[in-house]
Design an enzyme around this catalytic site. Sequence first.
Site, PDB file in Angstrom:
ATOM      1  N   ASP A  69     -11.708  13.674   6.466  1.00  0.00           N
ATOM      2  CA  ASP A  69     -11.986  12.775   7.583  1.00  0.00           C
ATOM      3  C   ASP A  69     -12.453  11.395   7.127  1.00  0.00           C
ATOM      4  O   ASP A  69     -12.753  11.183   5.955  1.00  0.00           O
ATOM      5  CB  ASP A  69     -13.018  13.412   8.526  1.00  0.00           C
ATOM      6  CG  ASP A  69     -14.181  14.070   7.778  1.00  0.00           C
ATOM      7  OD1 ASP A  69     -14.417  13.711   6.613  1.00  0.00           O
ATOM      8  OD2 ASP A  69     -14.848  14.944   8.364  1.00  0.00           O
ATOM      9  N   ASN A 138     -23.712  21.853  14.005  1.00  0.00           N
ATOM     10  CA  ASN A 138     -23.151  22.319  15.279  1.00  0.00           C
ATOM     11  C   ASN A 138     -21.893  23.167  15.070  1.00  0.00           C
ATOM     12  O   ASN A 138     -21.184  23.474  16.025  1.00  0.00           O
ATOM     13  CB  ASN A 138     -22.843  21.131  16.191  1.00  0.00           C
ATOM     14  CG  ASN A 138     -21.784  20.194  15.610  1.00  0.00           C
ATOM     15  OD1 ASN A 138     -21.259  20.445  14.536  1.00  0.00           O
ATOM     16  ND2 ASN A 138     -21.483  19.128  16.326  1.00  0.00           N
ATOM     17  N   HIS A 140     -19.233  22.262  13.215  1.00  0.00           N
ATOM     18  CA  HIS A 140     -17.970  21.539  12.997  1.00  0.00           C
ATOM     19  C   HIS A 140     -17.465  21.742  11.571  1.00  0.00           C
ATOM     20  O   HIS A 140     -18.235  21.988  10.650  1.00  0.00           O
ATOM     21  CB  HIS A 140     -18.082  20.056  13.382  1.00  0.00           C
ATOM     22  CG  HIS A 140     -18.889  19.197  12.450  1.00  0.00           C
ATOM     23  ND1 HIS A 140     -19.465  18.007  12.856  1.00  0.00           N
ATOM     24  CD2 HIS A 140     -19.212  19.314  11.138  1.00  0.00           C
ATOM     25  CE1 HIS A 140     -20.083  17.451  11.828  1.00  0.00           C
ATOM     26  NE2 HIS A 140     -19.956  18.217  10.783  1.00  0.00           N
ATOM     27  N   GLU A 145     -15.258  18.800  16.255  1.00  0.00           N
ATOM     28  CA  GLU A 145     -16.514  19.072  16.951  1.00  0.00           C
ATOM     29  C   GLU A 145     -16.351  20.213  17.962  1.00  0.00           C
ATOM     30  O   GLU A 145     -15.223  20.517  18.381  1.00  0.00           O
ATOM     31  CB  GLU A 145     -16.970  17.805  17.685  1.00  0.00           C
ATOM     32  CG  GLU A 145     -17.216  16.590  16.777  1.00  0.00           C
ATOM     33  CD  GLU A 145     -18.590  16.620  16.095  1.00  0.00           C
ATOM     34  OE1 GLU A 145     -19.005  17.691  15.602  1.00  0.00           O
ATOM     35  OE2 GLU A 145     -19.222  15.555  16.039  1.00  0.00           O
TER      36      GLU A 145
HETATM   37  P1  PGA Z   1     -23.662  17.819   5.116  1.00  0.00           P
HETATM   38  O1  PGA Z   1     -22.516  17.729   6.208  1.00  0.00           O
HETATM   39  O2  PGA Z   1     -23.011  18.316   3.878  1.00  0.00           O
HETATM   40  O3  PGA Z   1     -24.128  16.403   4.954  1.00  0.00           O
HETATM   41  O4  PGA Z   1     -24.704  18.736   5.636  1.00  0.00           O
HETATM   42  C1  PGA Z   1     -21.653  18.810   6.362  1.00  0.00           C
HETATM   43  C2  PGA Z   1     -20.754  18.568   7.542  1.00  0.00           C
HETATM   44  O5  PGA Z   1     -21.168  17.873   8.478  1.00  0.00           O
HETATM   45  O6  PGA Z   1     -19.649  19.102   7.551  1.00  0.00           O
END
Ligand code: PGA
Length: 238
Positions: A69, A138, A140, A145
């Site tokens: 992304d 959450n 994702h 999302e």
């Molecule tokens: P993080 O993010 O590694 O910074 O916890 C993971 C994600 O949002 O997929």
Amino acid sequence: MRVKQIVTANVQEMSQRGAAIVAAQLTLKSHSVLGLATGSTPLGMYAELVSRNKAGEISFADARTINLDEYCDISADNKNSYRYYMNSNFFDKIDIRKENTYLPDGMASDKQAECARYSELVDALGGIDLQVLGIGMNGHIGFNEPAAHFVMDTNCVTLTESTRNVNAQYFDGGLDEMPRYAITMGLRQIMQAKRILLLAGANKKGILEEALNGPVTPQVPASILQLHKRLTVIISES
Ligand code: PGA
């Protein structure tokens, strides 16, 4: 579901175990297509892969990478862009050819066309051999999302308040500067990867449990991984 779950004592061990899997993938197939993730979780794994590359144990010279992304309307030279993250934490430190590294173009004026191009690019590369994933608080994966339905192809998403609040810490101007939109690879591109490696720190224990053992639901996008046949999860206990 066949999930191989590895529990490590700490993040360093998680990073080493993850790096060992990526390294083995490259040994099996030097021209692998690696699907890569950003965020804080894989940083240690990238550092470990850089060390192994510098020690001459592995080479990325023939590898191709494609990232999950990118934020919309943040340029590649902005330190918060995922292109900047990948270059500074990984690509600039290994022997990969930069032209073989791909991220969505968040600056594209026609976002829909960019999404279509990106999905086609995954296909043109022959699909992903090993996809590295983190998981959001959450549920994702990439920036897919929680939603009313699973979104299958690369799409332009409105980031949820949860994601914006979590990621705002990386922006000097906090939430005000944090983008509202991002382009993310869809669940089809992720699920078609031959192998998936999901890394999760101790703070993700609850959501990971929900994703892997709860109902498969678009409200927890990572729950679709229950349908993947070659999923390895590495979770750190601290
Ligand atoms: P993080 O993010 O590694 O910074 O916890 C993971 C994600 O949002 O997929």
